[in-house]
Design a protein around this motif. Structure first.
Motif, PDB file in Angstrom:
ATOM      1  N   ALA A   1      23.141  -3.316  23.857  1.00 58.22           N
ATOM      2  CA  ALA A   1      23.880  -1.885  24.106  1.00 58.22           C
ATOM      3  C   ALA A   1      25.718  -2.111  24.106  1.00 58.22           C
ATOM      4  N   TYR A   2      26.347  -1.212  24.023  1.00 51.88           N
ATOM      5  CA  TYR A   2      27.782  -1.314  23.926  1.00 51.88           C
ATOM      6  C   TYR A   2      28.205  -0.685  25.125  1.00 51.88           C
ATOM      7  N   TYR A   3      29.199  -1.174  25.773  1.00 51.73           N
ATOM      8  CA  TYR A   3      29.799  -0.579  27.042  1.00 51.73           C
ATOM      9  C   TYR A   3      31.280  -0.513  26.590  1.00 51.73           C
ATOM     10  N   LEU A   4      31.649   0.589  26.960  1.00 48.37           N
ATOM     11  CA  LEU A   4      33.067   0.951  26.942  1.00 48.37           C
ATOM     12  C   LEU A   4      33.705   1.114  28.492  1.00 48.37           C
ATOM     13  N   PHE A   5      34.840   0.326  28.652  1.00 47.26           N
ATOM     14  CA  PHE A   5      35.359   0.424  29.914  1.00 47.26           C
ATOM     15  C   PHE A   5      36.743   1.059  29.732  1.00 47.26           C
ATOM     16  N   TRP A   6      37.341   1.691  31.239  1.00 50.90           N
ATOM     17  CA  TRP A   6      38.684   2.045  31.106  1.00 50.90           C
ATOM     18  C   TRP A   6      39.155   2.159  32.352  1.00 50.90           C
ATOM     19  N   SER A   7      40.344   2.103  32.722  1.00 46.90           N
ATOM     20  CA  SER A   7      40.784   2.367  33.970  1.00 46.90           C
ATOM     21  C   SER A   7      41.619   3.561  34.149  1.00 46.90           C
TER      22      SER A   7
ATOM     23  N   ASN B   1      26.205   4.909  35.584  1.00 49.70           N
ATOM     24  CA  ASN B   1      25.888   5.302  36.828  1.00 49.70           C
ATOM     25  C   ASN B   1      25.529   7.021  36.960  1.00 49.70           C
ATOM     26  N   GLY B   2      25.540   7.614  35.804  1.00 48.15           N
ATOM     27  CA  GLY B   2      25.649   8.922  36.098  1.00 48.15           C
ATOM     28  C   GLY B   2      27.144   9.961  36.124  1.00 48.15           C
ATOM     29  N   SER B   3      28.105   8.874  36.719  1.00 49.56           N
ATOM     30  CA  SER B   3      29.476   9.421  36.695  1.00 49.56           C
ATOM     31  C   SER B   3      30.323   8.911  35.937  1.00 49.56           C
ATOM     32  N   GLY B   4      30.299   7.737  35.416  1.00 50.11           N
ATOM     33  CA  GLY B   4      31.475   6.833  34.923  1.00 50.11           C
ATOM     34  C   GLY B   4      32.030   5.660  35.673  1.00 50.11           C
ATOM     35  N   LEU B   5      31.776   6.166  37.062  1.00 48.76           N
ATOM     36  CA  LEU B   5      32.603   5.151  37.947  1.00 48.76           C
ATOM     37  C   LEU B   5      31.960   3.667  38.136  1.00 48.76           C
ATOM     38  N   VAL B   6      32.280   2.864  38.033  1.00 46.04           N
ATOM     39  CA  VAL B   6      31.825   1.452  38.004  1.00 46.04           C
ATOM     40  C   VAL B   6      32.399   0.546  39.350  1.00 46.04           C
ATOM     41  N   LEU B   7      33.654   0.577  39.225  1.00 49.71           N
ATOM     42  CA  LEU B   7      34.371  -0.091  40.579  1.00 49.71           C
ATOM     43  C   LEU B   7      35.554   0.986  41.123  1.00 49.71           C
ATOM     44  N   ALA B   8      35.667   0.912  42.463  1.00 49.43           N
ATOM     45  CA  ALA B   8      36.688   1.619  43.090  1.00 49.43           C
ATOM     46  C   ALA B   8      37.548   0.930  44.080  1.00 49.43           C
ATOM     47  N   ASN B   9      38.906   1.227  44.154  1.00 49.48           N
ATOM     48  CA  ASN B   9      39.393   0.553  45.277  1.00 49.48           C
ATOM     49  C   ASN B   9      38.829   1.201  46.797  1.00 49.48           C
TER      50      ASN B   9
ATOM     51  N   LEU C   1      30.122  -8.430  37.500  1.00 49.30           N
ATOM     52  CA  LEU C   1      29.667  -7.003  37.210  1.00 49.30           C
ATOM     53  C   LEU C   1      28.015  -7.627  36.905  1.00 49.30           C
ATOM     54  N   VAL C   2      27.136  -6.646  37.334  1.00 53.48           N
ATOM     55  CA  VAL C   2      25.780  -6.652  36.537  1.00 53.48           C
ATOM     56  C   VAL C   2      25.621  -5.425  35.988  1.00 53.48           C
ATOM     57  N   LEU C   3      24.845  -5.469  34.733  1.00 51.71           N
ATOM     58  CA  LEU C   3      24.965  -4.413  33.859  1.00 51.71           C
ATOM     59  C   LEU C   3      23.460  -4.169  33.629  1.00 51.71           C
ATOM     60  N   ASP C   4      22.792  -3.184  33.692  1.00 53.36           N
ATOM     61  CA  ASP C   4      21.332  -3.017  33.421  1.00 53.36           C
ATOM     62  C   ASP C   4      21.106  -1.620  32.747  1.00 53.36           C
ATOM     63  N   GLY C   5      21.160  -1.621  31.471  1.00 51.25           N
ATOM     64  CA  GLY C   5      21.062  -0.226  30.678  1.00 51.25           C
ATOM     65  C   GLY C   5      22.315   0.705  31.152  1.00 51.25           C
ATOM     66  N   ALA C   6      22.081   1.938  31.703  1.00 55.78           N
ATOM     67  CA  ALA C   6      23.107   2.527  32.093  1.00 55.78           C
ATOM     68  C   ALA C   6      23.656   2.612  33.591  1.00 55.78           C
ATOM     69  N   THR C   7      23.062   1.487  34.164  1.00 51.97           N
ATOM     70  CA  THR C   7      23.743   1.188  35.489  1.00 51.97           C
ATOM     71  C   THR C   7      24.617   0.024  35.542  1.00 51.97           C
ATOM     72  N   ALA C   8      25.488   0.131  36.244  1.00 53.05           N
ATOM     73  CA  ALA C   8      26.641  -0.958  36.471  1.00 53.05           C
ATOM     74  C   ALA C   8      26.998  -1.215  37.876  1.00 53.05           C
ATOM     75  N   ARG C   9      27.105  -2.339  38.483  1.00 55.30           N
ATOM     76  CA  ARG C   9      27.598  -2.474  39.824  1.00 55.30           C
ATOM     77  C   ARG C   9      28.083  -3.740  39.865  1.00 55.30           C
ATOM     78  N   ARG C  10      28.757  -3.972  40.938  1.00 57.12           N
ATOM     79  CA  ARG C  10      29.294  -5.146  41.333  1.00 57.12           C
ATOM     80  C   ARG C  10      28.256  -6.222  41.881  1.00 57.12           C
ATOM     81  N   LYS C  11      28.347  -7.542  41.503  1.00 55.55           N
ATOM     82  CA  LYS C  11      27.539  -8.420  41.772  1.00 55.55           C
ATOM     83  C   LYS C  11      27.937  -9.013  43.406  1.00 55.55           C
ATOM     84  N   ALA C  12      26.884  -9.001  44.170  1.00 52.96           N
ATOM     85  CA  ALA C  12      27.088  -9.192  45.405  1.00 52.96           C
ATOM     86  C   ALA C  12      27.354 -10.920  45.639  1.00 52.96           C
TER      87      ALA C  12
END
Length: 369
Positions: free
Chosen positions: A264-270, A303-311, A358-369
């Motif tokens: 899959a292709y992942y596009l990120f922005w800030s 994540n359904g919203s676009g948000l991956v990491l936040a302050n 990060l951990v990517l799993d399809g359409a899910t992205a989260r910070r690795k604990a």
């Protein structure tokens, strides 16, 4: 062109994406005399930082002299070179020689080291015009080459800068002129931040960049633009239709970049909270992203919203300008990280932030604990 919409942002749960709070122990300045912010590696074509002897890597970042008000740095931004190794970061000075860039400032880009391990191609934003009496905000996307000189007492440097070329201009069918907005924070229009990506599936080379939607009547009209290489040497590029638009939602999708993971292709922005349309909904300052089966899309928000990491809520501006590397390491810089001292307008970190994974799993992205 895929939309990022108010409906997506309304689904944000930023508590799930919150980064750890930055502490004093995390603020290790690279230099006592310069402030740094947006950074990127000197990379191989596949996006990985190019390894030098001793597993050292070279990085570029925007930098300026220190000012009492950190916002003054934007009018003095130049691209500087840094070495990273087991001992930490070493500042090597400006990447390009004085007078080489055609702008009054140098803004973000990307840098690729050739297969010969010596030829560098730098893609960057030239903002304003060299010698202008007051800063203007026209942005142009340039390419230049240089040669890597082996490390000496002063560290590795790039020399013999050459081939300075403007790669493409705004196509008015899709892209608004970059000087169409005002110069005030949050209203500047975009044609900047070229990020190189070579598709491992097809070999095609792309540049993504931040732009502004010419087809939207909204003042909040950020988008992600695309250009495609037309020759094997990556000297000729053709601008394409945008791939993502935030028209009616957000003014700046900054430093967009692509990676390829698991087919899959992942596009990120800030982006920052204050560049969302205040009519709402608004998201936190953070890293956002989408996923697709092909570079041209369609793209779906992670994540359904676009948000991956936040302050974190207690430090809503502590970091910015996140960049995701192919191994899913995320770099950024420390921005307004804590209460200012009595003689400071704000407590600006001006250095590299702690890395996260990060951990990517399809359409899910989260910070690795």
């Amino acid at each position: 062109m895929s939309p990022w919409t108010a409906q997506h942002v309304a689904a944000i749960r930023d508590d799930e994406a919150a980064l750890p709070r930055i502490a004093l122990a995390d603020v290790a300045r690279v230099s006592a005399t310069i402030d740094i912010w947006d950074a990127w590696p000197v990379q191989d074509a596949d996006g990985r930082p190019s390894a030098l002897a001793g597993d050292a890597t070279l990085w570029m970042a925007l930098a300026s002299p220190r000012f009492p008000d950190p916002d003054e740095r934007h009018g003095h931004a130049r691209i500087h070179l840094f070495r990273k190794d087991a001992g930490g970061w070493t500042h090597l000075g400006p990447a390009m020689p004085d007078g080489f860039s055609p702008g009054s400032r140098e803004w973000s880009g990307s840098a690729v080291l050739g297969e010969d391990r010596r030829t560098l191609t730098l893609y960057f934003t030239a903002t304003g015009l060299r010698g202008e009496p007051a800063p203007t905000f026209a942005q142009r996307i340039y390419r230049a080459e240089a040669s890597l000189r082996a490390a000496d007492a002063n560290g590795p440097v790039f020399e013999d800068w050459r081939g300075l070329t403007e790669l493409f201009v705004e196509d008015p069918r899709w892209y608004m002129a970059s000087d169409a907005g005002s110069g005030s924070v949050g209203t500047i229009k975009a044609f900047r931040d070229p990020a190189f990506f070579q598709d491992p599936a097809t070999g095609q080379r792309y540049l993504t960049f931040a732009g502004s939607d010419a087809c939207s009547p909204s003042a909040f009209n950020g988008l992600v633009g695309l250009a495609v290489a037309q020759d094997d040497a990556n000297r000729s590029w053709a601008i394409q239709p945008p791939i993502v638009t935030a028209a009616g939602l957000n003014n700046e999708l900054e430093r967009p970049h692509l990676i390829y993971q698991g087919g899959a292709y992942y596009l990120f922005w800030s982006t920052q909270r204050h560049v969302f349309d205040p009519a709402g909904p608004t998201g936190p300052t953070g890293l956002y992203g989408m996923v697709a089966d092909r570079v041209e899309g369609p793209w779906a928000p992670l994540n359904g919203s676009g948000l991956v990491l936040a302050n974190p809520a207690e430090a809503p501006a502590q970091g910015y300008s996140w960049l995701v590397l192919p191994d899913l390491t995320v770099i950024s810089f420390i921005d307004n990280w804590g209460p200012p001292a009595a003689d400071e307008p704000r407590r600006f970190g001006a250095t590299f932030a702690p890395e996260v994974q990060l951990v990517l799993d399809g359409a899910t992205a989260r910070r690795k604990a």
